[in-house]
Motif scaffolding. Structure first.
Motif, PDB file in Angstrom:
ATOM      1  N   LYS A   1       3.914  -7.491   3.205  1.00 31.17           N
ATOM      2  CA  LYS A   1       2.497  -7.301   3.008  1.00 31.17           C
ATOM      3  C   LYS A   1       2.046  -5.789   3.548  1.00 31.17           C
ATOM      4  N   ALA A   2       2.474  -5.616   4.580  1.00 29.54           N
ATOM      5  CA  ALA A   2       1.902  -4.487   5.464  1.00 29.54           C
ATOM      6  C   ALA A   2       2.640  -3.257   4.896  1.00 29.54           C
ATOM      7  N   ALA A   3       3.670  -3.321   4.522  1.00 28.23           N
ATOM      8  CA  ALA A   3       4.598  -2.343   3.982  1.00 28.23           C
ATOM      9  C   ALA A   3       3.767  -1.826   2.464  1.00 28.23           C
TER      10      ALA A   3
ATOM     11  N   LEU B   1       9.165   2.634   2.456  1.00 22.16           N
ATOM     12  CA  LEU B   1       7.955   1.682   2.268  1.00 22.16           C
ATOM     13  C   LEU B   1       8.092   0.853   1.026  1.00 22.16           C
ATOM     14  N   GLU B   2       8.812   1.605  -0.156  1.00 20.28           N
ATOM     15  CA  GLU B   2       9.111   0.940  -1.175  1.00 20.28           C
ATOM     16  C   GLU B   2       9.966  -0.024  -1.147  1.00 20.28           C
ATOM     17  N   GLU B   3      11.013   0.145  -0.259  1.00 15.82           N
ATOM     18  CA  GLU B   3      12.401  -0.594  -0.079  1.00 15.82           C
ATOM     19  C   GLU B   3      11.512  -2.002   0.674  1.00 15.82           C
ATOM     20  N   LEU B   4      10.754  -1.770   1.539  1.00 12.74           N
ATOM     21  CA  LEU B   4      10.389  -3.017   2.313  1.00 12.74           C
ATOM     22  C   LEU B   4       9.532  -3.797   1.390  1.00 12.74           C
ATOM     23  N   ALA B   5       8.582  -2.976   0.647  1.00 15.72           N
ATOM     24  CA  ALA B   5       7.580  -3.642   0.043  1.00 15.72           C
ATOM     25  C   ALA B   5       7.924  -4.564  -1.054  1.00 15.72           C
TER      26      ALA B   5
ATOM     27  N   LEU C   1       2.201   1.772   1.327  1.00 13.28           N
ATOM     28  CA  LEU C   1       2.784   2.292   0.122  1.00 13.28           C
ATOM     29  C   LEU C   1       1.580   2.684  -0.665  1.00 13.28           C
ATOM     30  N   SER C   2       0.625   1.861  -0.821  1.00 16.78           N
ATOM     31  CA  SER C   2      -0.631   1.853  -1.761  1.00 16.78           C
ATOM     32  C   SER C   2      -1.244   3.109  -1.241  1.00 16.78           C
ATOM     33  N   ALA C   3      -1.686   2.993   0.109  1.00 19.63           N
ATOM     34  CA  ALA C   3      -2.480   4.130   0.951  1.00 19.63           C
ATOM     35  C   ALA C   3      -1.646   5.649   0.575  1.00 19.63           C
ATOM     36  N   LYS C   4      -0.345   5.474   0.885  1.00 23.49           N
ATOM     37  CA  LYS C   4       0.485   6.897   0.854  1.00 23.49           C
ATOM     38  C   LYS C   4       0.545   7.288  -0.443  1.00 23.49           C
ATOM     39  N   ARG C   5       0.299   6.583  -1.609  1.00 23.91           N
ATOM     40  CA  ARG C   5       0.526   7.074  -2.810  1.00 23.91           C
ATOM     41  C   ARG C   5      -1.114   7.315  -3.419  1.00 23.91           C
ATOM     42  N   GLY C   6      -2.123   7.197  -2.529  1.00 21.98           N
ATOM     43  CA  GLY C   6      -3.493   7.522  -2.800  1.00 21.98           C
ATOM     44  C   GLY C   6      -4.345   6.351  -3.636  1.00 21.98           C
ATOM     45  N   ASP C   7      -3.591   5.319  -3.682  1.00 20.20           N
ATOM     46  CA  ASP C   7      -4.240   4.157  -4.652  1.00 20.20           C
ATOM     47  C   ASP C   7      -5.388   3.459  -3.772  1.00 20.20           C
ATOM     48  N   THR C   8      -5.196   3.527  -2.612  1.00 22.46           N
ATOM     49  CA  THR C   8      -6.095   2.833  -1.600  1.00 22.46           C
ATOM     50  C   THR C   8      -6.261   3.622  -0.285  1.00 22.46           C
ATOM     51  N   PRO C   9      -7.735   3.736   0.053  1.00 26.52           N
ATOM     52  CA  PRO C   9      -8.174   4.559   1.089  1.00 26.52           C
ATOM     53  C   PRO C   9      -7.245   4.219   2.312  1.00 26.52           C
ATOM     54  N   LYS C  10      -6.921   5.400   3.168  1.00 25.29           N
ATOM     55  CA  LYS C  10      -6.372   5.038   4.295  1.00 25.29           C
ATOM     56  C   LYS C  10      -7.333   4.535   5.306  1.00 25.29           C
ATOM     57  N   SER C  11      -8.667   4.525   5.225  1.00 21.14           N
ATOM     58  CA  SER C  11      -9.674   3.688   6.135  1.00 21.14           C
ATOM     59  C   SER C  11      -9.452   2.282   5.899  1.00 21.14           C
ATOM     60  N   LYS C  12      -8.723   1.893   4.883  1.00 19.94           N
ATOM     61  CA  LYS C  12      -8.823   0.476   4.441  1.00 19.94           C
ATOM     62  C   LYS C  12      -7.703  -0.403   5.308  1.00 19.94           C
TER      63      LYS C  12
END
Length: 62
Positions: free
Chosen positions: A10-12, A44-48, A16-27
């Motif tokens: 779940k953490a990965a 991250l993709e492999e773990l996720a 991954l979502s933040a790294k791709r810009g889909d979620t703000p890093k502040s979240k």
């Protein structure tokens, strides 16, 4: 390297979502903050994408 627990997977996914810009890093919270900074998108993709079925929620420090 597959995730060892559901929490790690779940953490990965959050990192991954933040790294791709889909979620703000502040979240990001907890381990996903350091994962986002230190791991590549491929790692991250492999773990996720690890299946969560039959994985413990957390793994102890044995």
């Amino acid at each position: 390297m597959p995730a060892k627990s559901a929490a790690q997977q779940k953490a990965a996914g959050a990192a991954l979502s933040a790294k791709r810009g889909d979620t703000p890093k502040s979240k990001l919270k907890g381990a996903s903050i350091s994962m986002e900074k230190s791991m590549s998108e491929d790692q991250l993709e492999e773990l996720a994408h690890t299946r969560r079925k039959n994985k413990p929620e957390h793994v102890g420090d044995d």
